[in-house]
Enzyme design. Structure first.
Site, PDB file in Angstrom:
ATOM      1  CG  ASP A 196      -1.704  -0.734   1.553  1.00  0.00           C
ATOM      2  OD1 ASP A 196      -1.755  -2.586   0.290  1.00  0.00           O
ATOM      3  OD2 ASP A 196      -2.397  -0.932   2.091  1.00  0.00           O
ATOM      4  CD  GLU A 218      -0.749  -6.064   8.694  1.00  0.00           C
ATOM      5  OE1 GLU A 218      -0.981  -5.458   9.308  1.00  0.00           O
ATOM      6  OE2 GLU A 218      -1.335  -5.868   7.391  1.00  0.00           O
TER       7      GLU A 218
HETATM    8  C1  DGY Z   1      -5.812  -1.583   4.191  1.00  0.00           C
HETATM    9  O1  DGY Z   1      -6.778  -1.201   4.210  1.00  0.00           O
HETATM   10  O2  DGY Z   1      -4.833  -0.840   5.104  1.00  0.00           O
HETATM   11  C2  DGY Z   1      -5.072  -2.693   3.249  1.00  0.00           C
HETATM   12  O3  DGY Z   1      -4.480  -3.179   3.013  1.00  0.00           O
HETATM   13  C3  DGY Z   1      -6.395  -2.256   2.103  1.00  0.00           C
HETATM   14  O4  DGY Z   1      -6.049  -3.242   0.927  1.00  0.00           O
END
Ligand code: DGY
Length: 427
Positions: free
Chosen positions: A167, A397
Site C-alpha cells: 500500500d 502481520e
Molecule cells: C488496508 O486497509 O490497509 C488494506 O491494505 C487495503 O486493502
C-alpha cells in the site's frame, strides 16, 4: 528448528488459522481486517490444505463466487457488516449483490490452484475443483490485459496503491504526488484504532487513496474507463511477475486438465509479457524498478517489488544472480528476513508497513522464486530468516527487520499459513 519445535510451530499456526476461519472464508486478523481479502485468502489456502484440503479449495471458491461479470476479482469481499474497518461498502458503493471493493490485488490465485492440485493428497477432489475454477482464473487474467494494458504493451498497470498489496511502498511516492486531495469527503480512519499509527500509512497517503477511490466510483466502476482516467498508473515488476507466474501455472494446469484453449491463450500472454518485461531492469540498481506509465520513466525506488521477478524466473542467469546478491546485501544490513525496501535507501523505515518491514509471505514468494532459478542456497537462507522471525515474535502481520519486533495486526492468518507450509515442507 528441531522436529519438536516444528511440531509446536505447526500447532500454533493451525490454531491461528482456525481462530480466523469464518466457515467459508478466512479473515486476515480480527479487528483490523474483518472481511475476506483476495491475495490473503489465496495464500491462506496453501496453509489450510495441511488441515483440510476441501476447506482450502473452498477458500478460493468463495473468493471466486464474487468475481465481477467483467472478470475482475475484487480485493475485498464484505461478507458481513463491521464498522471497525474503513473504507467499508458504503464508501465503495460498487453495487455488487454481496458488497465488494472496486479494485483488485496481486493475482496469486492460479499459482495457488496449481499447487493445491499438483501436491494434493485427494487427487480426484483436486481435479474436480481445479477443473471448475480454470475458466474463472483465465477470465481474470484476460481482464488484466484488456483493462490494465489498453495499449497492449504486454505489461499491466495498477491504478491504486492498494492493488499492489504494498500500500504505502516508497515505489508510489512520486506518482502519488500527482493525485490531488481536493474534494475528498471527510472520513475517520479505523486502522489506527487497532495498530500504532507509526506502523501504518500517513494521512497524506490515505487522502490520496480516498481521492482515487472517489474518482473511480464517480465513473461507475467501469473498468473500460478507469485505467485512462487514473492519474496513478504504475507498472510494478512484482505485480507483473506474479501475474506472469500465475499465467504460466494456469497454462500448465489447463494442459494437464485437458483444456488446450485456455492453455494456449495463457501461454500467448506469458510470451508477450516476458518479452516486454526486461525494459524494467536497471543496471544502476542491479534489480528491476517500477515504471511510471504517466511520465514513462523508471522510478528510482529499490523495493522488494523489483526482486520478486525471480518468482516467475524472469531475467537471464546474470540478472537472477544479481537479485540474489541484492537480497544478501539487504540481509547483511538487517538481522531478520528480507526487508520490503532496500535498507541502504535513506527513505527506508523499519516499522512503517511497506516502507521497510519484512513480510513473511513475500519472503516465501521470493524463496520459491530463488529455487526456481536454481539458487537453492539463497532460498534456504530466506526461509530460515522467516522461521527466525516467528520464533522471535510470533505470528505478526509484518516485522521490523532490524529488531525482529512483530508489527501491525497479531495472530495473522497468512503468516500462519506460511509457517504451516515451511514446517510441513521440512518434515
Ligand atoms: C488496508 O486497509 O490497509 C488494506 O491494505 C487495503 O486493502
Amino acid at each position: 528448528m528441531s522436529r519438536l519445535d516444528r511440531a509446536a510451530a505447526f500447532k500454533r499456526a493451525a490454531a491461528v488459522l482456525r481462530e480466523n476461519d469464518r466457515g467459508a472464508y478466512t479473515i486476515p486478523t480480527k479487528g483490523l481486517y474483518p472481511f475476506q481479502w483476495n491475495w490473503d485468502s489465496c495464500l491462506t489456502a496453501l496453509g489450510l490444505r495441511h488441515l483440510d484440503e476441501n476447506r482450502a479449495w473452498q477458500e478460493v471458491e468463495t473468493l471466486l463466487d464474487h468475481q465481477w461479470p467483467d472478470g475482475m476479482v475484487p480485493h475485498i469481499v464484505f461478507h458481513v457488516d463491521d464498522d471497525g474497518y474503513f473504507p467499508g461498502p458504503g464508501v465503495w458503493r460498487t453495487g455488487r449483490p454481496v458488497p465488494t471493493s472496486g479494485i483488485t490485488q496481486p493475482p496469486v490465485l492460479a499459482y495457488v490452484m496449481k499447487r493445491l492440485h499438483d501436491e494434493a493428497g485427494d487427487r480426484a477432489l483436486a481435479r474436480r475443483k481445479a477443473q471448475a475454477l480454470l475458466a474463472k482464473a483465465d477470465a481474470w487474467h484476460r481482464w488484466f490485459y484488456a483493462c490494465r494494458d489498453p495499449k497492449d504493451t504486454g505489461l499491466v498497470a495498477i491504478i491504486h496503491p492498494w492493488e499492489s498489496g504494498r500500500d504505502n511502498s516508497i515505489d508510489w511516492d512520486e506518482a502519488m504526488m500527482r493525485v490531488p486531495t481536493d474534494g475528498v469527503e471527510p472520513y475517520e480512519r479505523r486502522d489506527t484504532r487497532h495498530v500504532d499509527s507509526a506502523q501504518r500509512p500517513h494521512k497524506a497517503d490515505y487522502d490520496r487513496f480516498l481521492w482515487l477511490l472517489q474518482r473511480f466510483r464517480g465513473l461507475g466502476w467501469d473498468n473500460a474507463r478507469l485505467h485512462d482516467a487514473s492519474p496513478f498508473k504504475v507498472v510494478d515488476p512484482g505485480f507483473n511477475a506474479i501475474l506472469i507466474r500465475s499465467d504460466s501455472d494456469l497454462a500448465d494446469l489447463a494442459q494437464t486438465l485437458g483444456e488446450p484453449e485456455i492453455a494456449a491463450r495463457a501461454r500467448e500472454r506469458v510470451a508477450k509479457a516476458r518479452a516486454a518485461f526486461e525494459t524494467l531492469w536497471s543496471d544502476a540498481f542491479g534489480q528491476y524498478l517500477c515504471l511510471d506509465r504517466v511520465s514513462n520513466q523508471l522510478i528510482d525506488s529499490p523495493s522488494i517489488g523489483g526482486l520478486l521477478p525471480v518468482f516467475a524466473g524472469l531475467g537471464d542467469g546474470a540478472r537472477q544472480r544479481s537479485i540474489a546478491a541484492r537480497i544478501e546485501a539487504w540481509r547483511k544490513r538487517t538481522r531478520f528476513g528480507v526487508a520490503s525496501h532496500d535498507p541502504a535507501d535513506r527513505r527506508f523505515e523499519s516499522k512503517r508497513y511497506w516502507r521497510g518491514p519484512a513480510w513473511i509471505i513475500v519472503n516465501m514468494l521470493i524463496a520459491d522464486g530463488l529455487r526456481r532459478c536454481n539458487l537453492a542456497d539463497a532460498a534456504a537462507k530466506v526461509e530460515a530468516g522467516s522461521l527466525a522471525l516467528i520464533e522471535e515474535s510470533g505470528f505478526a502481520e509484518y516485522y521490523d527487520p532490524i529488531s525482529g519486533e512483530g508489527l501491525g495486526g497479531g495472530q495473522f492468518t497468512w503468516t500462519a499459513a506460511m509457517v504451516a507450509e515451511l514446517v510441513k515442507r521440512a518434515a
